[in-house]
Design an enzyme around this catalytic site. Structure first.
Site, PDB file in Angstrom:
ATOM      1  N   HIS A  34       2.238 -43.275   9.069  1.00 54.65           N
ATOM      2  CA  HIS A  34       1.388 -44.031   9.988  1.00 54.65           C
ATOM      3  C   HIS A  34       0.306 -44.732   9.161  1.00 54.65           C
ATOM      4  O   HIS A  34       0.313 -44.637   7.921  1.00 54.65           O
ATOM      5  CB  HIS A  34       0.776 -43.103  11.046  1.00 54.65           C
ATOM      6  CG  HIS A  34       0.144 -41.867  10.467  1.00 54.65           C
ATOM      7  ND1 HIS A  34      -0.976 -41.911   9.679  1.00 54.65           N
ATOM      8  CD2 HIS A  34       0.495 -40.552  10.531  1.00 54.65           C
ATOM      9  CE1 HIS A  34      -1.314 -40.697   9.301  1.00 54.65           C
ATOM     10  NE2 HIS A  34      -0.418 -39.834   9.797  1.00 54.65           N
ATOM     11  N   HIS A  37      -1.472 -42.909   6.239  1.00 58.64           N
ATOM     12  CA  HIS A  37      -0.742 -42.896   4.960  1.00 58.64           C
ATOM     13  C   HIS A  37      -0.852 -44.276   4.286  1.00 58.64           C
ATOM     14  O   HIS A  37      -1.068 -44.385   3.082  1.00 58.64           O
ATOM     15  CB  HIS A  37       0.742 -42.605   5.183  1.00 58.64           C
ATOM     16  CG  HIS A  37       1.038 -41.266   5.797  1.00 58.64           C
ATOM     17  ND1 HIS A  37       1.530 -41.130   7.076  1.00 58.64           N
ATOM     18  CD2 HIS A  37       0.928 -40.009   5.305  1.00 58.64           C
ATOM     19  CE1 HIS A  37       1.711 -39.847   7.339  1.00 58.64           C
ATOM     20  NE2 HIS A  37       1.358 -39.136   6.291  1.00 58.64           N
ATOM     21  N   SER A 187       1.266 -37.323  11.916  1.00 62.10           N
ATOM     22  CA  SER A 187       2.693 -37.375  12.229  1.00 62.10           C
ATOM     23  C   SER A 187       2.987 -36.505  13.444  1.00 62.10           C
ATOM     24  O   SER A 187       3.887 -36.784  14.233  1.00 62.10           O
ATOM     25  CB  SER A 187       3.509 -36.866  11.037  1.00 62.10           C
ATOM     26  OG  SER A 187       3.106 -37.548   9.870  1.00 62.10           O
TER      27      SER A 187
HETATM   28  P1  AMP Z   1       1.251 -35.632   5.307  1.00 64.56           P
HETATM   29  O1  AMP Z   1       2.402 -36.588   5.354  1.00 64.56           O
HETATM   30  O2  AMP Z   1       0.762 -35.222   6.658  1.00 64.56           O
HETATM   31  O3  AMP Z   1       1.489 -34.501   4.375  1.00 64.56           O
HETATM   32  O4  AMP Z   1       0.031 -36.449   4.700  1.00 64.56           O
HETATM   33  C1  AMP Z   1       0.131 -37.113   3.480  1.00 64.56           C
HETATM   34  C2  AMP Z   1      -1.240 -37.606   3.077  1.00 64.56           C
HETATM   35  O5  AMP Z   1      -1.746 -38.481   4.078  1.00 64.56           O
HETATM   36  C3  AMP Z   1      -2.250 -36.453   2.948  1.00 64.56           C
HETATM   37  O6  AMP Z   1      -3.088 -36.707   1.832  1.00 64.56           O
HETATM   38  C4  AMP Z   1      -3.008 -36.546   4.229  1.00 64.56           C
HETATM   39  O7  AMP Z   1      -4.327 -36.029   4.153  1.00 64.56           O
HETATM   40  C5  AMP Z   1      -3.021 -38.044   4.467  1.00 64.56           C
HETATM   41  N1  AMP Z   1      -3.275 -38.334   5.884  1.00 64.56           N
HETATM   42  C6  AMP Z   1      -2.662 -37.788   6.962  1.00 64.56           C
HETATM   43  N2  AMP Z   1      -3.211 -38.260   8.093  1.00 64.56           N
HETATM   44  C7  AMP Z   1      -4.197 -39.110   7.722  1.00 64.56           C
HETATM   45  C8  AMP Z   1      -5.142 -39.920   8.443  1.00 64.56           C
HETATM   46  N3  AMP Z   1      -5.187 -39.931   9.772  1.00 64.56           N
HETATM   47  N4  AMP Z   1      -6.003 -40.676   7.726  1.00 64.56           N
HETATM   48  C9  AMP Z   1      -5.982 -40.666   6.368  1.00 64.56           C
HETATM   49  N5  AMP Z   1      -5.122 -39.936   5.638  1.00 64.56           N
HETATM   50  C10 AMP Z   1      -4.237 -39.160   6.307  1.00 64.56           C
END
Ligand code: AMP
Length: 282
Positions: A34, A37, A187
């Site tokens: 999203h 990311h 997600s």
């Molecule tokens: P994930 O795919 O959930 O493991 O997240 C991958 C990276 O994206 C991690 O560093 C998360 O902290 C970051 N992330 C997830 N959601 C957000 C958001 N809403 N805003 C900024 N970064 C995010």
């Protein structure tokens, strides 16, 4: 944009890039991408010659099998989004490619950092996160790696790991991106029903009120007030809401520590577990 699923092939290409003097920025993700990311990818694009994104749903960081099974997966859409921000390399490995010799040991003393907040309710979660990030760092060998403040405790733990293991990687935090109504992008939001999605902004609304009310009543009372407020809608069940120090996550006892405080929460909305946080300092 090139996509790799074989570790050796990615390593070879990145070595070539580095040999020609190019800097490498890295954004590890679990996919179902999203704008949160994408904001990290855009930062990486700005400050590095080459940007690598990994998409890997890491089984060892899920302490509940059901959560792993239900984690949203949407590779085609992810690739389309990565193309739209001009990502250079995408790494979509299998478990075998990430852990060719089985799950490695990682000796890391995280102290309080992985015993509180998420660590208390998801035992083993951060060990799994640290192991996968270390494996991915070894593969990608980036100059800079980008992590969102949305997962604040995770960010602290990665910073701690990099410093303990003396890795030559700069960890760059990115702000939490939110939907127009304040809900932190995640997600997991995809799994909310229409009714749940409608009430979901209440989590951030309450966190904002905690920030505004900080100093007006004792820390403990404000915390209890916030928990009651969220739980007043029966669709929510707060797992924890804590007002802690932003560096070592110890619970703050008085507003003298306000300038170093952050409020972190995990809330079940139906069977979807959402986390969010707000800094109380400016
Ligand atoms: P994930 O795919 O959930 O493991 O997240 C991958 C990276 O994206 C991690 O560093 C998360 O902290 C970051 N992330 C997830 N959601 C957000 C958001 N809403 N805003 C900024 N970064 C995010």
């Amino acid at each position: 944009m090139k996509t790799f699923s074989i570790t050796k092939e990615l390593v070879r290409v990145l070595k070539k890039e580095r040999d020609t003097g190019r800097s490498v920025g890295f954004v590890p993700t679990m996919g179902a991408l999203h704008e949160g990311h994408l904001s990290l990818l855009e930062e990486s694009k700005k400050h590095n010659d080459i940007t690598v994104c990994s998409i890997f749903v890491n089984p060892i960081q899920f302490n509940q099998k059901q959560d792993l099974e239900k984690y949203p997966r949407n590779l085609n859409e992810d690739l389309r989004l990565l193309l739209s921000v001009d990502c250079n390399y995408v790494f979509v490995p299998t478990e075998e490619e990430v852990y060719p010799g089985g799950i490695p040991e990682l000796n890391l003393n995280l102290g309080r950092l992985d015993r509180v907040l998420e660590g208390k309710f998801r035992p083993g979660h951060f060990k799994g996160v640290a192991i996968v990030v270390k494996q991915l760092f070894d593969i990608v060998n980036p100059d800079k790696a980008y992590f969102g403040k949305k997962d604040y405790q995770q960010l602290l733990i990665i910073q701690h790991m990099v410093s303990e293991l003396n890795l030559r990687i700069q960890i760059i935090p990115g702000p939490t991106l939110r939907e127009h109504d304040g809900l932190a992008m995640s997600s997991r939001n995809l799994r909310l029903t229409i009714g749940e999605r409608e009430v979901a902004p209440m989590i951030y609304e309450t966190l904002c009120k905690v920030r505004d009310k900080a100093g007006e009543m004792p820390v403990k009372e404000l915390k209890q007030w916030a928990i009651r407020k969220i739980n007043s809608n029966s669709l929510f069940q707060v797992e924890y809401l804590e007002i802690v120090d932003k560096d070592d996550l110890h619970p703050i006892g008085s507003w003298k520590e306000k300038n170093n405080a952050i409020t972190c929460t995990a809330v079940f909305l139906g069977d979807v577990r959402l986390i969010d946080n707000i800094e109380l300092f400016s």
